[in-house]
Design a protein around this motif. Structure first.
Motif, short mmCIF file in Angstrom:
data_model
loop_
_atom_site.label_atom_id
_atom_site.label_comp_id
_atom_site.label_asym_id
_atom_site.label_seq_id
_atom_site.Cartn_x
_atom_site.Cartn_y
_atom_site.Cartn_z
N PRO A 48 -12.44 12.81 61.00
CA PRO A 48 -13.22 12.47 59.80
C PRO A 48 -13.35 13.68 58.86
CG PRO A 48 -14.67 12.79 61.68
CD PRO A 48 -13.28 12.84 62.21
N VAL A 49 -13.70 13.41 57.62
CA VAL A 49 -13.86 14.45 56.60
C VAL A 49 -15.29 14.97 56.62
CG1 VAL A 49 -13.76 14.96 54.12
CG2 VAL A 49 -12.12 13.36 55.15
N GLY A 50 -15.46 16.25 56.86
CA GLY A 50 -16.76 16.90 56.68
C GLY A 50 -17.80 16.68 57.75
N CYS A 51 -17.44 16.07 58.87
CA CYS A 51 -18.42 15.86 59.93
C CYS A 51 -17.71 15.63 61.26
CB CYS A 51 -19.34 14.67 59.60
SG CYS A 51 -18.51 13.07 59.60
N ALA A 52 -18.50 15.57 62.33
CA ALA A 52 -17.95 15.29 63.66
C ALA A 52 -17.54 13.82 63.75
CB ALA A 52 -19.01 15.61 64.72
N PRO A 53 -16.71 13.46 64.72
CA PRO A 53 -16.37 12.04 64.93
C PRO A 53 -17.61 11.20 65.15
CG PRO A 53 -14.87 13.44 66.15
CD PRO A 53 -15.94 14.35 65.61
N LEU A 54 -17.53 9.94 64.78
CA LEU A 54 -18.68 9.04 64.85
C LEU A 54 -19.28 8.98 66.23
CD1 LEU A 54 -20.54 6.91 63.64
CD2 LEU A 54 -18.70 5.21 63.93
N ARG A 55 -18.48 8.96 67.28
CA ARG A 55 -19.01 8.85 68.64
C ARG A 55 -19.86 10.06 69.02
NH1 ARG A 55 -14.41 8.04 72.73
NH2 ARG A 55 -13.85 6.43 71.20
N GLU A 56 -19.59 11.19 68.41
CA GLU A 56 -20.40 12.39 68.65
C GLU A 56 -21.62 12.41 67.73
OE1 GLU A 56 -18.06 15.94 68.35
OE2 GLU A 56 -16.36 15.05 69.45
N LEU A 57 -21.39 12.05 66.49
CA LEU A 57 -22.45 12.10 65.48
C LEU A 57 -23.59 11.14 65.79
CD1 LEU A 57 -22.47 13.82 62.84
CD2 LEU A 57 -21.77 11.75 61.63
N ALA A 58 -23.26 9.96 66.32
CA ALA A 58 -24.26 8.91 66.55
C ALA A 58 -24.98 9.05 67.89
CB ALA A 58 -23.59 7.55 66.47
N ARG A 59 -24.52 9.97 68.75
CA ARG A 59 -25.12 10.11 70.07
C ARG A 59 -26.61 10.42 69.96
NH1 ARG A 59 -21.42 13.40 72.40
NH2 ARG A 59 -20.17 11.55 72.94
N GLY A 60 -27.42 9.66 70.66
CA GLY A 60 -28.87 9.86 70.63
C GLY A 60 -29.58 9.03 69.58
N ALA A 61 -28.83 8.32 68.72
CA ALA A 61 -29.45 7.48 67.71
C ALA A 61 -30.15 6.29 68.36
CB ALA A 61 -28.41 7.00 66.70
N GLY A 62 -31.22 5.83 67.75
CA GLY A 62 -31.95 4.68 68.26
C GLY A 62 -31.35 3.39 67.75
N LYS A 63 -31.60 3.08 66.49
CA LYS A 63 -31.08 1.87 65.89
C LYS A 63 -30.13 2.22 64.76
CE LYS A 63 -32.38 -2.82 64.71
NZ LYS A 63 -33.45 -3.83 64.64
N VAL A 64 -29.05 1.44 64.64
CA VAL A 64 -27.99 1.76 63.68
C VAL A 64 -27.81 0.61 62.70
CG1 VAL A 64 -25.53 2.28 63.39
CG2 VAL A 64 -26.79 3.20 65.36
N ALA A 65 -27.72 0.94 61.39
CA ALA A 65 -27.38 -0.03 60.36
C ALA A 65 -25.94 0.20 59.93
CB ALA A 65 -28.31 0.11 59.16
N VAL A 66 -25.14 -0.85 59.96
CA VAL A 66 -23.77 -0.79 59.44
C VAL A 66 -23.77 -1.60 58.15
CG1 VAL A 66 -21.33 -1.23 59.86
CG2 VAL A 66 -22.84 -0.66 61.78
N ILE A 67 -23.65 -0.90 57.03
CA ILE A 67 -23.76 -1.51 55.71
C ILE A 67 -22.36 -1.87 55.22
CG2 ILE A 67 -24.61 -1.19 53.36
CD1 ILE A 67 -26.40 1.10 54.53
N VAL A 68 -22.16 -3.16 54.92
CA VAL A 68 -20.82 -3.64 54.56
C VAL A 68 -20.86 -4.37 53.22
CG1 VAL A 68 -20.22 -3.86 57.00
CG2 VAL A 68 -21.05 -5.87 55.76
N SER A 69 -19.70 -4.50 52.59
CA SER A 69 -19.60 -5.14 51.28
C SER A 69 -19.63 -6.65 51.40
CB SER A 69 -18.29 -4.72 50.60
OG SER A 69 -18.24 -3.32 50.43
N ASP A 70 -20.03 -7.31 50.30
CA ASP A 70 -20.00 -8.77 50.29
C ASP A 70 -18.60 -9.26 49.94
OD1 ASP A 70 -19.71 -8.66 47.52
OD2 ASP A 70 -21.77 -9.28 47.07
N SER A 71 -18.44 -10.57 49.85
CA SER A 71 -17.10 -11.15 49.70
C SER A 71 -16.49 -10.91 48.33
CB SER A 71 -17.15 -12.65 49.99
OG SER A 71 -18.04 -13.30 49.10
#
Length: 434
Positions: A55-78
Motif C-alpha cells: 500500500p501507499v504511505g502505510c502498513a498493509p491493512l492486516r497490520e494496520l487494522a490489528r486491535g481495531a474494535g469495529k470497522v466501517a467499510v465505506i463503499v460507493s452507490d450504484s
C-alpha cells in the motif's frame, strides 16, 4: 468498441453500442471521435494481491487494522459503477487476518445526497456470496438525526458525519478515481464528504461561491476549495485505509491503488493523468456527447460531460447530449430554481439566495448558457417540457438534434459547422491546441 465512427459514402456514421443509437454527419463536417487512450485492463488477481501487499504511505491493512474494535467499510452507490464486489472479499480477508470477523464489520453505502441503494443494488454492490451475511446500511443525508458533529473546517463547513461511521474505530473506503466537475477528481476523501455526511454539511461544502470558485474545476486539486474542504473533513473523521480504482470506459479496472487517504489518492490521480488528458486539434462548432453507464441513469447525472466540454466551444456553439435516463430527471430540487425564470441570470441569482444540494447542476448548466452556448437534449425518458423548463432544447432523435444544431450555428454566421463526437467526456481532461 462501444463507440465507433465509420465512413459510409459521403457520411460518417457514429454508433453507440451501449445506448443502442446511431447518427450520421457529413464527412466534410466531421472533426472526429475523441476518446482517451486507455491503458490495458490489469491482470486482476495479481494486481489486487500486489496493491494490498504494497500500500501507499502505510502498513498493509492486516497490520494496520490489528486491535481495531469495529470497522466501517465505506463503499460507493450504484451511480458510480465501482466493482466493489471484486474488492470486498479481499478487504474482509485482510480484516480476518487482523482478527476481525464479520460481526464487527459494517458496510456503509456512501450515498451522499443520492437516494438509498435498493435491495438489488446492494446485492450487486457487495456480491451474491456476501449478500445477507454481512451488515450493510444506506447512508441517509436527509434524516433528522443519526449524525455526530466533529468540528468545523477552515472553510467554515460544520462536519456532521454518519453516527455509525463515527462509532467505528477503523474506517476503510472503496471508490474510484476519475475527473470530477467541481472536486477535481473523485475518490479518496469524497467517501466522507459528501459520502457519509449530513445534508447540512454537503450543502455548505457545495455552496455556490465554492462551486463557482476558480479552482473548483475538473482536474484541479491544489487550490480547489471544495476538494481541500473535503480533505479537512475526512481528516477530522479519520479515514484509515483507502482503495482507489481506475476504470476504463467499459467499467473494467485499469489500475488499483491502496493505502493512506492522501498518498494513495494522489498516486491514482497521477496515473489517471497519464492517459485522461486529451488534445483537441480544432475547436468544434457542435459537440455530441453522452455520459455512458452508470451516469445515464437520470438527467441529473447525465449532464456531467457538458461541464468538461464548455471550454471547447465558443459563444454560439452547440452541445448535444443524449442518454436513456430511465429515472427521468432524478433530482426534483434541480427544477425548482427554473420555475418561471426568464433566463440563466435569474436562475443563478435564485441559486445564490436559496440553494439546495441537488441544484448544483443547475448552477453549472446556467454558467454554460450564459456563455451563449446552446444545449440540446435527446432523452426518451425526460419530458420535453422539463428540458425546456431548464432552458435547454429538447429533440426527439439525434438527427433532429443535429438539424437543430446546424440551424443554430448557421444563424450565428456558421455556414460550415464542424461536428465532434466526444462520448464519456467527463472521463477526460481536454484542451484545444489551436
Amino acid at each position: 468498441m462501444v463507440y465507433t465512427a465509420e465512413r459510409r459514402g459521403s457520411e460518417i456514421v457514429c454508433r453507440d453500442r451501449m445506448e443502442g443509437v446511431e447518427f450520421s454527419v457529413p464527412a466534410a463536417n466531421f472533426l472526429g471521435i475523441m476518446a482517451i487512450q486507455e491503458p490495458p485492463v490489469i491482470q486482476w488477481e495479481e494486481a489486487l494481491e500486489k496493491a494490498f501487499r504494497e500500500p501507499v504511505g502505510c502498513a498493509p491493512l492486516r497490520e494496520l487494522a490489528r486491535g481495531a474494535g469495529k470497522v466501517a467499510v465505506i463503499v460507493s452507490d450504484s451511480t458510480r459503477g465501482v466493482p466493489t464486489s471484486r474488492v470486498l472479499p479481499t478487504v474482509l480477508g485482510e480484516l480476518a487476518a487482523a482478527g476481525i470477523g464479520h460481526d464487527r464489520i459494517v458496510v456503509v453505502i456512501a450515498t451522499g445526497a443520492h437516494r438509498g441503494a435498493t435491495k438489488d443494488e446492494i446485492r450487486e454492490i457487495v456480491g451474491e456470496e456476501l449478500f445477507g451475511s454481512i451488515t450493510v446500511i444506506n447512508h441517509d443525508a436527509f434524516q433528522d438525526e443519526g449524525y455526530v458533529f466533529v468540528g468545523t473546517t477552515s472553510y467554515g463547513t460544520p462536519v456532521e458525519v454518519n453516527s455509525t461511521v463515527h462509532g467505528c474505530d477503523f474506517r476503510i473506503s472503496i471508490g474510484k478515481v476519475e475527473p470530477h466537475e467541481f472536486a477535481g477528481f473523485s475518490g479518496g476523501r469524497k467517501s466522507i464528504l459528501p459520502g457519509v455526511s449530513s445534508e447540512k454539511t454537503i450543502k455548505i461544502n457545495h455552496r455556490p461561491e465554492m462551486m463557482l470558485a476558480q479552482g473548483s474545476r475538473f482536474g484541479v486539486l491544489d487550490g480547489n476549495p471544495i476538494s481541500e474542504d473535503m480533505v479537512e473533513a475526512a481528516q477530522m473523521v479519520g479515514l484509515h485505509f483507502t482503495v482507489n480504482l481506475v476504470l476504463n470506459a467499459a467499467g473494467e479496472p485499469v489500475g488499483i491503488f491502496t493505502g493512506d487517504m492522501i498518498g494513495c489518492h494522489r498516486k491514482a490521480v497521477d496515473f489517471m493523468r497519464t492517459f485522461c488528458e486529451v488534445e483537441v486539434p480544432n475547436r468544434p462548432d457542435i459537440i455530441v456527447t453522452t455520459p455512458g453507464r452508470p451516469l445515464n441513469i437520470n438527467l441529473y447525472q447525465a449532464v456531467k460531460p457538458l461541464f468538461v466540454l464548455e471550454d471547447l466551444l465558443s459563444p454560439g456553439g452547440v452541445m448535444i447530449l443524449y442518454g436513456a435516463c430511465p429515472d427521468g430527471v432524478g433530482a426534483p430540487d434541480l427544477l425548482l430554481p427554473y420555475e418561471g425564470a426568464s433566463g440563466p441570470d435569474q436562475v443563478m441569482e435564485r441559486l445564490k439566495e436559496n440553494y439546495e444540494i441537488q441544484m448544483d447542476q443547475a448552477l453549472y448548466l446556467c454558467r454554460i448558457l450564459k456563455k451563449g452556448i446552446h444545449i440540446i437534449v435527446h432523452s426518451p425518458n425526460v419530458e420535453p417540457e422539463l428540458i425546456q423548463k431548464m432552458l435547454m432544447i429538447p429533440a426527439d432523435s439525434l438527427s433532429h438534434a443535429l438539424d437543430t444544431a446546424y440551424s443554430l450555428t448557421k444563424a450565428n454566421g456558421k455556414g460550415y459547422s464542424q461536428v465532434m463526437y466526444f462520448p464519456q467526456a467527463q472521463r477526460a481532461l481536454p484542451r484545444v491546441v489551436k
